[in-house]
Design a protein around this motif. Structure first.
Motif, PDB file in Angstrom:
ATOM      1  N   LEU A  14      -7.666 -11.537  -4.858  1.00 59.47           N
ATOM      2  CA  LEU A  14      -6.678 -10.569  -4.394  1.00 59.47           C
ATOM      3  C   LEU A  14      -6.637  -9.355  -5.319  1.00 59.47           C
ATOM      4  CD1 LEU A  14      -3.713 -12.908  -3.385  1.00 59.47           C
ATOM      5  CD2 LEU A  14      -5.430 -11.846  -1.900  1.00 59.47           C
ATOM      6  N   ASP A  15      -6.494  -8.175  -4.716  1.00 60.08           N
ATOM      7  CA  ASP A  15      -6.466  -6.920  -5.459  1.00 60.08           C
ATOM      8  C   ASP A  15      -5.194  -6.154  -5.079  1.00 60.08           C
ATOM      9  OD1 ASP A  15      -6.907  -4.497  -6.704  1.00 60.08           O
ATOM     10  OD2 ASP A  15      -8.841  -4.118  -5.767  1.00 60.08           O
ATOM     11  N   PRO A  16      -4.057  -6.484  -5.713  1.00 62.86           N
ATOM     12  CA  PRO A  16      -2.810  -5.820  -5.339  1.00 62.86           C
ATOM     13  C   PRO A  16      -2.839  -4.310  -5.575  1.00 62.86           C
ATOM     14  CG  PRO A  16      -2.473  -7.315  -7.211  1.00 62.86           C
ATOM     15  CD  PRO A  16      -3.874  -7.492  -6.739  1.00 62.86           C
ATOM     16  N   LYS A  19      -4.725  -2.820  -2.673  1.00 60.84           N
ATOM     17  CA  LYS A  19      -3.895  -2.850  -1.461  1.00 60.84           C
ATOM     18  C   LYS A  19      -2.854  -1.745  -1.508  1.00 60.84           C
ATOM     19  CE  LYS A  19      -1.018  -5.831   1.446  1.00 60.84           C
ATOM     20  NZ  LYS A  19      -0.874  -4.745   2.356  1.00 60.84           N
ATOM     21  N   ASP A  23      -2.551   1.158   1.276  1.00 53.82           N
ATOM     22  CA  ASP A  23      -1.291   1.328   2.001  1.00 53.82           C
ATOM     23  C   ASP A  23      -0.734   2.739   1.835  1.00 53.82           C
ATOM     24  OD1 ASP A  23      -1.507  -1.313   2.774  1.00 53.82           O
ATOM     25  OD2 ASP A  23       0.061  -2.050   1.403  1.00 53.82           O
ATOM     26  N   SER A  35      -9.160  -0.596   3.780  1.00 49.54           N
ATOM     27  CA  SER A  35      -8.841  -1.329   2.559  1.00 49.54           C
ATOM     28  C   SER A  35      -9.472  -0.595   1.379  1.00 49.54           C
ATOM     29  CB  SER A  35      -9.365  -2.773   2.620  1.00 49.54           C
ATOM     30  OG  SER A  35     -10.772  -2.779   2.652  1.00 49.54           O
ATOM     31  N   ARG A  37     -10.632  -1.365  -3.004  1.00 53.13           N
ATOM     32  CA  ARG A  37     -10.745  -2.256  -4.151  1.00 53.13           C
ATOM     33  C   ARG A  37     -10.795  -1.364  -5.388  1.00 53.13           C
ATOM     34  NH1 ARG A  37     -10.305  -7.642  -3.390  1.00 53.13           N
ATOM     35  NH2 ARG A  37     -12.003  -8.186  -4.752  1.00 53.13           N
TER      36      ARG A  37
END
Length: 81
Positions: A14-16, A19, A23, A35, A37
């Protein structure tokens, strides 16, 4: 000689931060971004006279010991000059 090390999270991790960027870009109107990264680039200036094989081996050792968390990150080494 210069070594450029590209470090990124492995697939499935996961890459908060990525994200959050995706967003925010979507909210800004960049709907084409599905998306993102986040990674890092590290530039190392190496001493003259080091062979390419030795430079690659030494930088790989640096990555394994300090520059990348190999449990969750992968890295790629590009040597220049």
């Amino acid at each position: 000689m210069k070594a450029i090390v590209h470090v990124a999270l492995k697939n499935g991790v996961l890459d908060p931060q990525g994200k959050a960027v995706a967003d925010t870009l979507a909210r800004m109107g960049y709907k084409e971004v599905e998306s993102s990264r986040i990674g890092k680039v590290i530039e190392l200036d190496l001493e003259d006279g080091l062979s390419e094989a030795d430079a690659n081996a030494r930088v790989k050792e640096m990555c394994e010991k300090l520059l990348a968390n190999t449990v969750i990150e992968s890295y790629r080494i590009d040597l220049q000059g």
